[in-house]
Write an enzyme that holds these catalytic residues in place. Sequence first.
Site, PDB file in Angstrom:
ATOM      1  N   LEU A   1       0.910  -1.125   0.010  1.00 29.92           N
ATOM      2  CA  LEU A   1      -0.015   0.010   0.022  1.00 29.92           C
ATOM      3  C   LEU A   1       0.873   1.243   0.135  1.00 29.92           C
ATOM      4  O   LEU A   1       2.056   1.180   0.572  1.00 29.92           O
ATOM      5  CB  LEU A   1      -0.923  -0.039   1.240  1.00 29.92           C
ATOM      6  CG  LEU A   1      -1.850  -0.944   1.589  1.00 29.92           C
ATOM      7  CD1 LEU A   1      -2.472  -0.975   2.884  1.00 29.92           C
ATOM      8  CD2 LEU A   1      -3.046  -0.824   0.342  1.00 29.92           C
TER       9      LEU A   1
ATOM     10  N   ALA B   1       4.011   8.642   1.502  1.00 27.65           N
ATOM     11  CA  ALA B   1       4.261   7.908   0.288  1.00 27.65           C
ATOM     12  C   ALA B   1       5.692   7.587   0.009  1.00 27.65           C
ATOM     13  O   ALA B   1       6.517   8.148   0.609  1.00 27.65           O
ATOM     14  CB  ALA B   1       3.864   8.833  -0.858  1.00 27.65           C
ATOM     15  N   ASN B   2       5.949   6.495  -0.895  1.00 25.41           N
ATOM     16  CA  ASN B   2       7.350   6.189  -1.242  1.00 25.41           C
ATOM     17  C   ASN B   2       8.328   5.719  -0.022  1.00 25.41           C
ATOM     18  O   ASN B   2       9.489   5.766  -0.082  1.00 25.41           O
ATOM     19  CB  ASN B   2       8.191   7.211  -1.868  1.00 25.41           C
ATOM     20  CG  ASN B   2       7.193   7.966  -3.109  1.00 25.41           C
ATOM     21  OD1 ASN B   2       6.709   7.201  -3.736  1.00 25.41           O
ATOM     22  ND2 ASN B   2       7.194   9.028  -3.308  1.00 25.41           N
ATOM     23  N   ARG B   3       7.699   5.079   0.903  1.00 22.54           N
ATOM     24  CA  ARG B   3       8.243   4.606   2.307  1.00 22.54           C
ATOM     25  C   ARG B   3       9.088   5.605   2.908  1.00 22.54           C
ATOM     26  O   ARG B   3       9.966   5.302   3.564  1.00 22.54           O
ATOM     27  CB  ARG B   3       9.226   3.407   1.615  1.00 22.54           C
ATOM     28  CG  ARG B   3       8.397   2.317   1.214  1.00 22.54           C
ATOM     29  CD  ARG B   3       7.165   1.659   2.114  1.00 22.54           C
ATOM     30  NE  ARG B   3       6.822   0.300   1.836  1.00 22.54           N
ATOM     31  CZ  ARG B   3       5.454   0.370   1.371  1.00 22.54           C
ATOM     32  NH1 ARG B   3       4.823   1.594   1.345  1.00 22.54           N
ATOM     33  NH2 ARG B   3       4.906  -0.859   1.141  1.00 22.54           N
ATOM     34  N   MET B   4       8.815   6.893   2.661  1.00 17.60           N
ATOM     35  CA  MET B   4       9.681   8.055   3.074  1.00 17.60           C
ATOM     36  C   MET B   4       8.831   8.528   4.369  1.00 17.60           C
ATOM     37  O   MET B   4       8.142   9.602   4.322  1.00 17.60           O
ATOM     38  CB  MET B   4       9.806   9.269   2.162  1.00 17.60           C
ATOM     39  CG  MET B   4      10.593   9.021   1.114  1.00 17.60           C
ATOM     40  SD  MET B   4      12.302   8.885   1.646  1.00 17.60           S
ATOM     41  CE  MET B   4      12.714  10.762   1.855  1.00 17.60           C
TER      42      MET B   4
END
Length: 217
Positions: free
Chosen positions: A10, A194-197
Site C-alpha cells: 500500500l 508515500a514512497n516509504r519516506m
Amino acid sequence: MGIDFSASRLSYEKDELIEKNIGDTPYPLLQKWIDDAISEQIGEAYAFSLATCGADRRPSVRTLLMREIVPNDGDIQMIFYTNYDSDKGRDLADNPFAEALFFWHTLERQVRASGRVVKLSTEKSEAYYHSRPKESRLAAWVSRPQSGQVESREVMESDFAKLSEQFGERIPKPEFWGGYCLLVDKIEFWQGRANRMHDRIVYHKGENGWERERILP
Ligand SMILES: Cc1cc2nc3c(=O)[nH]c(=O)nc-3n(C[C@H](O)[C@H](O)[C@H](O)COP(=O)(O)O)c2cc1C
C-alpha cells in the site's frame, strides 16, 4: 503452496507528521492520535501489543487492552490489567522494561512507548477489578495460572461454575491479578508517507525533560 505477500503493498498518503505542528512534549500528540483513532471508529483503538523480555532473554509479545493513559506533570503513565502469574508477569519481575505498541492501520499510524513497568497499588487494582462484569471477575479466578495448561474446555467451564457458586455475588480480587503502569520514558510516533519516506518523531525523557528528534524511516 505457501502464502506469498511479496507483491502486496500500500502507499501511505493520509497525513504527515511535521515538527511545526507538534509540541515539545509528547502527551498532546498522543492524545490527538488516540482521539483520531476513536473518531475513526477503529475497533478497540485502545488495544496494544506489549513486548517483554525476561531472564531467558526470549522476547514475547501479546495484545492487551489499555485502560488508562495518565498525563502526570508532562510524563505519561499507561495503565493495564492482567494476571501477575503469567508469562508477562514473570518477564516483568525479571526485567521491568517493556514496550507498548499501538497500530492504527486505517490512519497509517504507529506509536511505540517504552519504559519501566511497576505494579499498581492493590487499592487501584481492586477498584478496577470490581468495576468489571461479574463474569470477567470469575474468569480471572479460572486462570490459575494464566497461560497454564488445561485439560479441556469442559474443565474450564466447570471451574467457572464452581467458583460462581462458591463466591455468590461477592467475588474478591485474586491476589495474583492486578494492574501495571508503564512509566514512559521514550515514545515514537510513526506516520506512514508515500514512497516509504515515513515520518518518525521520537521523544526521549532525559534529565532536563523531554527531548524530541526526527529519525530515519
Ligand atoms: C484484543 C485482545 C485484548 C486482550 N486484553 C487482555 C488484557 O487486557 N489483559 C490480559 O491479561 N490479557 C489480554 N488478552 C490476552 C493476551 O493477549 C494474552 O493471551 C494473555 O494475557 C497471556 O499472555 P502471557 O502468557 O504472555 O502473559 C487480550 C487479547 C486480545 C486479542
